[in-house]
Design an enzyme around this catalytic site. Structure first.
Site, PDB file in Angstrom:
ATOM      1  N   ASP A  93      -8.388 -51.701 -29.405  1.00 56.53           N
ATOM      2  CA  ASP A  93      -7.460 -52.366 -28.244  1.00 56.53           C
ATOM      3  C   ASP A  93      -6.452 -52.725 -28.912  1.00 56.53           C
ATOM      4  OD1 ASP A  93      -8.311 -55.178 -26.145  1.00 56.53           O
ATOM      5  OD2 ASP A  93      -6.713 -53.075 -25.759  1.00 56.53           O
ATOM      6  N   ASP A 267     -16.758 -52.967 -23.065  1.00 56.05           N
ATOM      7  CA  ASP A 267     -16.554 -53.935 -24.277  1.00 56.05           C
ATOM      8  C   ASP A 267     -16.866 -55.263 -23.564  1.00 56.05           C
ATOM      9  OD1 ASP A 267     -13.981 -53.798 -23.706  1.00 56.05           O
ATOM     10  OD2 ASP A 267     -14.341 -55.044 -25.509  1.00 56.05           O
ATOM     11  N   CYS A 305     -39.466 -56.815 -24.462  1.00 58.27           N
ATOM     12  CA  CYS A 305     -38.693 -55.850 -25.578  1.00 58.27           C
ATOM     13  C   CYS A 305     -39.190 -55.451 -26.500  1.00 58.27           C
ATOM     14  CB  CYS A 305     -36.892 -56.686 -25.855  1.00 58.27           C
ATOM     15  SG  CYS A 305     -36.168 -56.225 -26.912  1.00 58.27           S
ATOM     16  N   CYS A 307     -37.819 -54.342 -29.498  1.00 53.47           N
ATOM     17  CA  CYS A 307     -36.407 -54.661 -30.374  1.00 53.47           C
ATOM     18  C   CYS A 307     -36.884 -55.393 -31.370  1.00 53.47           C
ATOM     19  CB  CYS A 307     -34.874 -55.389 -30.206  1.00 53.47           C
ATOM     20  SG  CYS A 307     -35.222 -57.056 -30.386  1.00 53.47           S
ATOM     21  N   CYS A 310     -37.558 -59.379 -31.269  1.00 51.88           N
ATOM     22  CA  CYS A 310     -38.854 -59.339 -30.708  1.00 51.88           C
ATOM     23  C   CYS A 310     -39.934 -58.899 -30.834  1.00 51.88           C
ATOM     24  CB  CYS A 310     -39.396 -58.751 -29.036  1.00 51.88           C
ATOM     25  SG  CYS A 310     -37.435 -59.595 -28.230  1.00 51.88           S
ATOM     26  N   HIS A 336     -30.444 -58.838 -30.771  1.00 53.62           N
ATOM     27  CA  HIS A 336     -31.871 -59.042 -29.359  1.00 53.62           C
ATOM     28  C   HIS A 336     -30.781 -58.358 -28.449  1.00 53.62           C
ATOM     29  CE1 HIS A 336     -33.965 -59.023 -26.044  1.00 53.62           C
ATOM     30  NE2 HIS A 336     -33.292 -60.064 -26.148  1.00 53.62           N
TER      31      HIS A 336
END
Ligand SMILES: Nc1nc2cc3nc(NCCc4ccc(C(=O)O)cc4)[nH]c3cc2c(=O)[nH]1
Length: 373
Positions: A93, A267, A305, A307, A310, A336
């Protein structure tokens, strides 16, 4: 061409599209969420962990890296990719938003913005030319024009003058851009809450035939409905064969709604920031894992989940770490939350493929928010 967008499929149920964004550091599948790494790191995550969760592009900030460590240092290191050991795409940015929201604002003139560093209080100056010099030195694949993001609310006259100056600044950015062959300069549509200013801004930017277009001036405190209404009439003015980027947006609902309205890139610091105070996004909605009710909850953070967090840790353990302010706890909730949003966008892309994004939205909203909207 530094960056090339390939429109793969238009969703039959909505304004959403499936696309591929080709950049010098790899291909990005859109719609996509970009984790924010303001100070050349996505806080507490390693590049390997970001790749593990399939982060395809990350964001960094001109304003922050200009102040610390300085863009010359990053340039001497071989650029931002080398400096932070990230070999996938990066978007920076321009500092426009950060100066107005962080620095102790001194003065805006036609030339640029005088402000004081939020760290040292030192008097600094950013202009379209300076923002290009910094981003050319950092070497991101996609760089943003230097703009003013007007506050919300703001008077029509103020927004009109600001948006016209932002357009003059964009032309100066295009002129000053030293690496157009390998860094794509995206313009930023402004115009506040005023339809005719938004339409004029979009028209002027499209005439410059840029490689991509951001919708700015949103997610600055305006009502949700207003953001979606503005997107509803602004996005269709942008070319179908170019990527559209909605800046600063990152709640699950807004990502889905934005995709439905034809946005390809998002974003936001939200997922990483709330993770650091123990707030997580799960398939059943927000879950504040530091809450006492999880003291003896030995189940996974999110049963739906898969991930790393998890699969290996319990809510009780996460609560303990967050309460003890253990860094590992921040890493696990950050991992997560990012995985959750990246996976959400994967499901959005799948739903567009199958022309059922509106159905997906309804299913998701029921589970996450317990309502249809
Ligand atoms: N150059 C440029 N950059 C922008 C960045 C933005 N970021 C936002 N919103 C971020 C909102 C935001 C801020 C903080 C947190 C949190 O701490 O969780 C969440 C969301 N709106 C934005 C608008 C612009 C813009 O017009 N021009």
């Amino acid at each position: 061409m530094a960056v090339r967008y390939e429109l793969l499929k238009q969703c039959k149920q909505s304004g959403a599209r499936l696309g591929r964004l080709h950049t010098p550091h790899g291909v990005i599948e859109t719609p996509i969420f970009m984790p924010v790494g303001t100070l050349a790191t996505v806080k507490t995550m390693s590049p390997e962990e970001l790749k593990e969760m399939d982060a395809q592009i990350i964001l960094s900030n001109t304003y922050h890296l200009f102040i610390r460590p300085g863009h010359e240092i990053v340039k001497e290191a071989g650029g931002l990719h080398k400096f932070m050991n990230w070999d996938r795409p990066i978007l920076t940015d321009s500092g426009g938003f950060q100066v107005f929201s962080l620095g102790d604002l001194r003065k805006i003139t036609e030339e640029g913005v005088q402000f004081r560093s939020h760290l040292s209080g030192e008097k600094l100056f950013l202009s379209p030319e300076k923002a290009m010099e910094i981003q050319n030195a950092l070497g991101a694949d996609i760089i943003m024009a230097f703009d003013e993001c007007p506050p919300y609310p703001a008077e029509y006259e103020y927004v009109k003058n600001s948006t016209e100056r932002t357009y003059r600044w964009l032309k100066r950015c295009k002129e000053a851009h030293g690496r157009p062959e390998d860094q794509a300069l995206f313009g930023i549509v402004q115009g506040g809450e005023y339809r005719e200013l938004r339409e004029e801004s979009a028209r002027q930017l499209v005439d410059l035939d840029l490689p991509g277009y951001a919708v700015g001036g949103l997610s600055v405190g305006e009502p949700h409905e207003m953001m979606f209404e503005i997107l509803g009439y602004t996005t269709p003015l942008l070319p179908k064969d170019k990527p559209r980027y909605l800046m600063g947006v990152g709640s699950p609902e807004a990502l889905i709604e934005g995709a439905i309205l034809g946005i390809d890139m998002f974003d936001c610091v939200l997922p990483t920031r709330i993770a650091r105070n123990g707030t997580t996004m799960t398939s059943e909605g927000r879950l504040v894992v530091r809450n006492a009710k999880f003291t003896r909850d030995f189940g996974p953070l999110d049963p739906n989940c898969d991930c790393y967090t998890c699969r290996n840790y319990s809510r009780a353990y996460l609560r303990h770490l967050i309460k003890a302010d253990e860094t590992f706890g921040l890493r696990l909730t950050t991992y997560h939350n990012l995985y959750f949003l990246l996976n959400l966008m994967h499901q959005v892309r799948q739903a567009i493929m199958e022309d059922r994004l509106l159905d997906f939205r309804d299913e998701f909203m029921m589970k996450y928010y317990g309502t249809l909207n």
